[in-house]
Write an enzyme that holds these catalytic residues in place. Structure first.
Site, PDB file in Angstrom:
ATOM      1  N   GLU B  60       0.812  -1.269  -0.105  1.00 45.82           N
ATOM      2  CA  GLU B  60       0.011   0.001   0.048  1.00 45.82           C
ATOM      3  C   GLU B  60       0.759   1.258  -0.070  1.00 45.82           C
ATOM      4  O   GLU B  60       0.624   2.249  -0.981  1.00 45.82           O
ATOM      5  CB  GLU B  60      -0.918  -0.036   1.194  1.00 45.82           C
ATOM      6  CG  GLU B  60      -2.154  -0.810   1.168  1.00 45.82           C
ATOM      7  CD  GLU B  60      -2.006  -2.416   1.595  1.00 45.82           C
ATOM      8  OE1 GLU B  60      -0.704  -2.644   1.935  1.00 45.82           O
ATOM      9  OE2 GLU B  60      -2.763  -3.182   1.444  1.00 45.82           O
ATOM     10  N   HIS B 129     -10.712  -4.831   9.486  1.00 42.52           N
ATOM     11  CA  HIS B 129     -11.384  -4.735   8.099  1.00 42.52           C
ATOM     12  C   HIS B 129     -12.721  -4.028   8.074  1.00 42.52           C
ATOM     13  O   HIS B 129     -13.445  -4.438   7.079  1.00 42.52           O
ATOM     14  CB  HIS B 129     -11.615  -6.335   7.639  1.00 42.52           C
ATOM     15  CG  HIS B 129     -10.481  -6.870   6.957  1.00 42.52           C
ATOM     16  ND1 HIS B 129      -9.274  -7.233   7.866  1.00 42.52           N
ATOM     17  CD2 HIS B 129     -10.029  -7.556   5.790  1.00 42.52           C
ATOM     18  CE1 HIS B 129      -8.234  -7.852   7.126  1.00 42.52           C
ATOM     19  NE2 HIS B 129      -8.742  -7.934   5.999  1.00 42.52           N
TER      20      HIS B 129
END
Lengths: 320, 328
Positions: B60, B129
């Site tokens: 990322e 998440h």
């Protein structure tokens, strides 16, 4: 690109190296005198890397720089007066006084900015390589970074991405032996930074970073390589002859070590080569010295006499 | 007339805009043949090829950093961050470069970067998440934040993001992906939606209810109950959090004298705290009751369904809050 091997180009390189040296010395003096504030990271001793690299590049190429970026910027054609004005926090500085020593850029020179975050230029150069590739544009991206940045995750991720996508990026490490005060043997596992290239299946080359000609030739070769075959890692061995930043006592280095590196100072070394080749004569050397002195004097004058930034325009440039 | 899910709205907008502008590229984990974790890029690899739909390794930080570099040198990258929780790994290029580039380097440093990310709880994905970390980036000047609650707004706001020159964080709540809406126009004809312009969803003078993203859907359910009880709420969908349409909220609170803010995220340092502060600064004379913030508690997000349901503000919470604040 035709290699600039003429007498004029070598003298130009010498003048650039001397200009960077004198610029950084002026910055150190101005700090001591309290005439500029904040921080600055001088590149004294590392001039051959900046100049040798930029000599080997074309105008369509891009550069990302580091916190120690004055030399890169000057070597790429940045105006010393506007760099000095930025250090003075003036409206005429490259970032209008908003950036300071570590934050300057000029897109027209392909100079995408120095950067105050160690290693942050690595992914930016990677993305620039991606942009060149996707746009099918000519050119390469050169990413300057230090030995300290080789311990950032960004280094590993970026090399991996660039290798996977075969991007035209030269990752150029200026290993000046210390990440601030911490020596490379305390930060780099596996022996060397250049050895890490193997893990990503790309070439890694060690270069004498204090030898202008060696840097120039290595970057020239690297440029041809990355245009055809994807990224390369160059590790240029060097040493900063001054402190990490203003106020660094260098108590972590032995005088003997510094002396040893002073003997390899890139500036007298290149000068001696020029003299030996008959390129640099006494009058020529004096002329270059005088030219550099004038540029620095004019830069400081320009910076001092420039207006302060307008405070009421502070929010310009922020999307609302 | 044609109905579209939120996911289809995103996908068709990406496709239409990519046809319109060759500079747009997509980057992200599993966005290629797989089509993205939530299917938002399904089919786009076939249509545009691997040079424009770039399936990335799990990196990322450097993917967002590279997208920033690409944005500053002529492309318009759209990065999909699979779960907003993973944005923590990519904060440096967003905060220290993309957001600051134009302020520091001027207009030469345009950074048309769009970060699309799936946020929000409600699907049992657990503490790492499910988060909505919007407030972290609301704190950083220079990043625009879109939080659409409907397919139509998702289309309009995404178009604006893709045609602008500044970094945009584009929030896609996981519970919204499956929601459907009848579109009045084909996707290609829907106009870009301005940022900083809230949508007044229902008009009423009893209480102002501010929501965005998934919370707006809960607010609609609350409204259905409240209207049966004769309580008329002024429901405002903020649509974008940066810039934030404070003026519309102030105007509403001046009429209703009461404000309920529904914010899915943890309470401390939240977007709702910012809204409350702005309203208090600009409309405190008009408030007939303390501002009510409905937020999640200051805890990580639990996975078990009953725990998670209790953690998120709901329509029932909104109904109760409106009853309390209006004394009815």
């Amino acid at each position: 690109m035709k290699p600039p091997r003429s007498r004029r180009h070598w003298l130009g390189a010498y003048q650039q190296m001397l200009l960077i040296r004198r610029f950084e010395e002026a910055v150190e003096t101005l700090f001591r005198q309290g005439r500029i504030r904040g921080t600055a990271h001088p590149a004294i001793g590392q001039e051959a890397i900046a100049v040798g690299t930029c000599m080997a590049l074309a105008s369509c190429d891009y550069i990302t720089s580091t916190h120690r970026g004055h030399g890169h910027f000057i070597a790429r054609g940045g105006d010393p007066a506007r760099i000095m004005a930025e250090l003075f926090g003036k409206a005429t500085g490259y970032s209008g006084g908003r950036g300071g020593s570590q934050i300057m850029a000029d897109w027209s020179l392909g100079f995408l900015g120095s950067n105050g975050i160690t290693g942050a230029g690595l992914p930016v150069a990677t993305g620039t390589g991606l942009s060149l590739k996707v746009r099918k544009a000519n050119g390469v991206a050169v990413c300057f970074f230090g030995d300290g940045a080789a311990s950032q995750g960004m280094f590993h991720e970026s090399l991996n991405l660039a290798a996977l996508w075969r991007l035209p990026v030269i990752y150029l490490c200026e290993n000046n032996q210390y990440a601030m005060s911490t020596p490379v043997n305390a930060t780099i596992a596996g022996g060397s930074i250049v050895a890490r290239a193997t893990g990503y299946g790309i070439p890694g080359v060690t270069v004498d970073g204090n030898d202008l000609i060696a840097v120039y030739e290595a970057v020239q070769k690297a440029r041809q390589h990355v245009l055809k075959q994807g990224p390369i890692l160059l590790e240029c061995l060097t040493y900063r002859l001054s402190g990490h930043s203003r106020g660094d006592s260098c108590n972590y280095r032995s005088p003997g070590e510094t002396e040893k590196w002073k003997a390899r100072d890139p500036l007298p070394r290149f000068k001696a080569w020029l003299v030996k080749q008959g390129i640099l004569t006494g009058p020529e050397a004096r002329r270059i010295q005088s030219t550099v002195r004038t540029i620095i004097r004019d830069a400081v004058r320009f910076a001092r006499s420039s207006p302060d930034p307008q405070p009421f325009r502070q929010s310009e440039g922020i999307p609302t | 007339m044609t109905t579209r899910s939120f996911t289809e709205a995103i996908r068709e907008t990406l496709e239409a805009e990519m046809r319109r502008d060759r500079r747009i590229i997509l980057m992200g984990e599993d966005i290629g043949a797989y089509g993205g974790a939530f299917g938002a890029t399904r089919g786009l690899l076939d249509r545009f090829g691997p040079e424009r739909v770039i399936n990335t390794p799990i990196s990322e930080l450097s993917v967002v950093g590279a997208a920033t570099g690409a944005a500053m040198t002529g492309l318009r990258p759209v990065v999909e961050i699979m779960f907003m929780d993973f944005l923590t790994l990519a904060m440096d290029p967003l905060v220290n470069l993309a957001a600051k580039a134009r302020y520091l380097f001027g207009d030469q440093a345009r950074c048309p970067l769009v970060i699309r990310t799936a946020c929000g709880a409600g699907r049992g994905y657990g503490a790492t998440h499910s988060q909505t970390l919007t407030a972290w980036l609301l704190h950083v000047p220079g990043i625009r934040i879109a939080a659409p609650s409907t397919p139509t707004d998702a289309i309009g706001l995404l178009k604006t993001a893709l045609r602008g020159n500044d970094p945009v964080l584009f929030l896609e709540h996981k519970l919204l992906y499956g929601t459907r809406e009848e579109l009045t126009l084909p996707v290609a004809k829907i106009r870009p939606c301005p940022y900083g312009k809230a949508r007044v969803v229902t008009a009423g003078n009893d209480c102002t209810l501010v929501a965005w993203s998934w919370m707006l859907q809960e607010a609609l359910r609350a409204h259905a109950i409240l209207s049966q009880q004769g309580i008329r709420i002024d429901m405002i969908d903020l649509r974008t959090l940066a810039p934030m349409d404070v003026a519309t909220m102030v105007e509403s609170v001046r009429r209703t004298g009461r404000l309920v803010i529904a914010d899915e995220a943890c309470r401390s340092g939240s977007v709702s705290a910012e809204i409350a502060a702005r309203i208090f600064e600009q409309a405190h004379d008009y408030l007939d009751a303390p501002i009510c913030r409905l937020t999640a508690p200051d805890t990580p997000i639990p996975a078990a369904s009953n725990l998670e349901a209790g953690w998120m503000p709901s329509a029932a919470d909104m109904v109760r809050a409106v009853h309390t604040i209006t004394g009815r």
